[in-house]
Design an enzyme around this catalytic site. Structure first.
Site, PDB file in Angstrom:
ATOM      1  N   LYS A 189       0.816  -1.201  -0.177  1.00  0.00           N
ATOM      2  CA  LYS A 189       0.200   0.023  -0.002  1.00  0.00           C
ATOM      3  C   LYS A 189       0.997   1.068  -0.089  1.00  0.00           C
ATOM      4  O   LYS A 189       1.495   1.591   0.958  1.00  0.00           O
ATOM      5  CB  LYS A 189      -0.736   0.044   1.247  1.00  0.00           C
ATOM      6  N   GLY A 242       6.473   5.467   8.448  1.00  0.00           N
ATOM      7  CA  GLY A 242       5.413   6.619   8.404  1.00  0.00           C
ATOM      8  C   GLY A 242       5.475   7.546   9.608  1.00  0.00           C
ATOM      9  O   GLY A 242       6.383   7.128  10.478  1.00  0.00           O
ATOM     10  N   GLY A 247       2.139   4.585  13.190  1.00  0.00           N
ATOM     11  CA  GLY A 247       2.853   3.279  13.461  1.00  0.00           C
ATOM     12  C   GLY A 247       2.299   2.897  14.887  1.00  0.00           C
ATOM     13  O   GLY A 247       2.390   1.621  14.946  1.00  0.00           O
ATOM     14  N   GLU A 264       9.296   2.004  11.122  1.00  0.00           N
ATOM     15  CA  GLU A 264      10.160   3.258  11.189  1.00  0.00           C
ATOM     16  C   GLU A 264       9.461   4.639  11.338  1.00  0.00           C
ATOM     17  O   GLU A 264       8.653   4.663  10.515  1.00  0.00           O
ATOM     18  CB  GLU A 264      11.031   2.988  10.037  1.00  0.00           C
ATOM     19  N   CYS A 298      13.139  11.089   7.051  1.00  0.00           N
ATOM     20  CA  CYS A 298      13.334  10.620   8.425  1.00  0.00           C
ATOM     21  C   CYS A 298      14.747  10.960   9.063  1.00  0.00           C
ATOM     22  O   CYS A 298      14.841  11.281  10.387  1.00  0.00           O
ATOM     23  CB  CYS A 298      13.039   9.229   8.356  1.00  0.00           C
ATOM     24  N   GLU A 400       8.742  15.955  15.552  1.00  0.00           N
ATOM     25  CA  GLU A 400       9.161  15.952  14.080  1.00  0.00           C
ATOM     26  C   GLU A 400       8.276  17.033  13.173  1.00  0.00           C
ATOM     27  O   GLU A 400       7.075  16.825  13.438  1.00  0.00           O
ATOM     28  CB  GLU A 400       8.975  14.299  13.849  1.00  0.00           C
TER      29      GLU A 400
END
Ligand code: UN1
Length: 510
Positions: A189, A242, A247, A264, A298, A400
């Site tokens: 996906k 993502g 997550g 991750e 990331c 983030e």
């Protein structure tokens, strides 16, 4: 019903193509017939195509196709799987320019970086092709005579792979090549912002010779496509890159079914600049790591942790250079920094810059959504931004942002720098600039991240080493390198007793 191109044409600007899901070796529209658009983030008037807005019914069809393909694929000798993987890598290399241009159009990164993204796919395909002839287990002595002991890797089954838009070729390639070489089959996906890249990728996989049903692609939203993949009892392993909230949700839902999960979930990566650093070198590494890919990696550097004695000199040079970076469409050779991925990302970045200044940081450069230049008015552009005087626990130093925003934190000496570098919930990448070997080795040992750079920025991991992070960056798994094989394989230990009699371990040899 939506018309679906068998081999979707590319490029047409006003008569854009429609793409289906790739299931069992065929393109099919979503069973509901619904579609969504993908647009160019540098100019949102440019529609790239329409893609299947799928749901659980399409996921179920893809899983059925994968199930049918699994017995044949897992019993194909791994070196033979490797030959197909190698052919795929060669096709990616051959189509690098076409894919890079499609990527720049769909997600915005500058062409040189888009080429690098495709190259990362080539690199991992070649590495994993070679794994087809390695995939080492152990042979080891038994504690008993005339007995053989060894361990082998076996595939887990169906791999659900959920990928982000920021590396729309590289990351699906990392995950799929590790899954496939080890004999798993895949339901992918891709991110809703980059379905076209996924379509082009799977076309090449098909051409390379992956048998029908070994790689299936279902496009659509996380809730309607991602979660049914995670919840399916027939999908045995999930690999996701993502955002953290998604997550965690995947972890919880997968845990209920005792699934193998590799997550991750980002970073808050710091570059430490010591008093003895080569500042020219540090400036180059910081600019590349903070503003390359418009800060949307990331591994991007979002914090500079600088010794007070060189802070003014460093910030002065950074600001001077950052202010001169040229914003624009990634396809133009004069562009240094492309657009953000979408309007929400633009809003998020603008909000964080406000939060930072409200928290007391000084806006040293940037800080504007840029639509003043006529050429940029239809894209999601934001100027490279530096916030100075940020404190380690400020939100802009902890959360983030995933955009071109760099926070400068001033410290006194190595000890404090290391504490600040490690003082976030994330642990993906970090770096230190120093000319002192002892300090460099201390940082290699002390920095609590899965990747540490010395005298280089925080981005640019190579595919033959493990990639991933500590703490809130993930759940301990690593991608790329041979470490990636652990996500997609079960270990099986095998004992062969050729003594012709009962031999009891731990008993008969005492
Ligand atoms: C990511 O942003 O999730 O090390 C991947 C790097 C790239 C991969 C980044 N090779 O920056």
């Amino acid at each position: 019903m939506t018309e679906v191109a068998a081999n979707p044409a590319e490029g047409a600007r006003d008569d854009f193509p429609t793409f289906g899901n790739f299931i069992g070796g065929e393109w099919r529209p979503a069973e509901s017939g619904r579609t969504f658009e993908s647009r160019n983030p540098a100019d949102t008037r440019d529609v790239i195509g329409r893609f299947a807005a799928s749901d659980a019914a399409d996921v179920a069809a893809a899983i059925r196709a994968a199930e049918e393909a699994l017995p044949g694929w897992r019993s194909t000798p791994a070196p033979k799987r490797g030959e197909i993987m190698y052919a795929f890598g060669a096709l990616l290399a051959e189509h690098k320019e076409r894919l890079a241009r499609a990527m720049t159009r769909e997600m915005g990164k500058v062409l040189a970086e888009a080429r690098g993204d495709v190259q990362e796919g080539v690199d991992i395909a070649y590495l994993m092709a070679g794994e087809g002839r390695r995939m080492f287990g152990d042979t080891t002595p038994s504690e008993l005579p005339n007995k053989w002991a060894m361990s082998i890797r076996q595939p887990i089954g169906i791999a659900g792979i959920i990928t982000p838009w920021n590396f729309p070729i590289a990351i699906p390639c990392w995950k799929m090549s590790a899954a496939l070489i080890t004999g798993n089959v895949v339901v992918l996906k891709p991110a809703s912002d980059t379905p076209h890249c996924a379509a082009l990728l799977v076309e090449l996989m098909h051409e390379a010779g992956f048998p029908q049903g070994t790689v299936n692609v279902v496009t659509g939203s996380g809730e309607e496509v991602g979660m049914p993949i995670v919840e399916s009892p027939d999908v045995n392993v999930i690999s996701f890159t993502g955002n953290g909230a998604t997550g965690r949700e995947i972890y919880v839902r997968g845990a209920r079914r005792l699934k193998r999960l590799s997550l991750e979930l980002g970073g808050k990566n710091a570059i430490a600049v010591m008093a003895d650093a080569d500042l020219d070198l540090a400036v180059e590494g910081i600019l590349w790591s903070a503003f390359g890919t418009t800060g949307q990696r990331c591994t991007a550097c979002s914090r500079v942790v600088v010794d007070e004695t060189v802070a003014d000199a460093l910030v002065g040079r950074l600001v001077d250079r950052a202010a001169r970076l040229r914003l624009g469409p990634g396809v133009e050779s004069t562009t240094d920094v492309g657009p953000l991925i979408n309007s929400e990302a633009l809003k998020k970045v603008a909000t964080y810059v406000e939060v930072g200044t409200e928290e007391g940081a000084r806006l040293a450069t940037g800080g504007e959504p840029t639509s003043d230049l006529a050429a940029l008015e239809h894209g999601h552009f934001y100027s490279p931004t530096i916030l100075d005087g940020v404190r380690p626990m400020d939100r802009v130093a902890q959360e983030e942002i995933f955009g071109p925003v760099l926070s400068v934190i001033r410290v006194h000496g190595y000890e404090e720098a290391a504490m600040v570098v490690n003082g976030t919930r994330y642990g993906l990448s970090s770096s230190i600039y120093t000319t002192d070997t002892n300090t460099a080795f201390r940082a290699m040992n002390d920095f609590a991240t899965g990747i540490v750079y010395v005298n280089a920025g925080t981005i640019g991991a190579e595919t033959h080493l493990p990639f991933g992070g500590m703490k809130g960056t993930g759940n301990g798994h690593r991608e790329a390198g041979h470490a990636a094989l652990d996500t997609f394989t079960e270990w099986k230990s095998i004992y062969v007793d050729y003594s012709g009699r009962l031999q009891r371990a731990q008993i008969d040899n005492q």
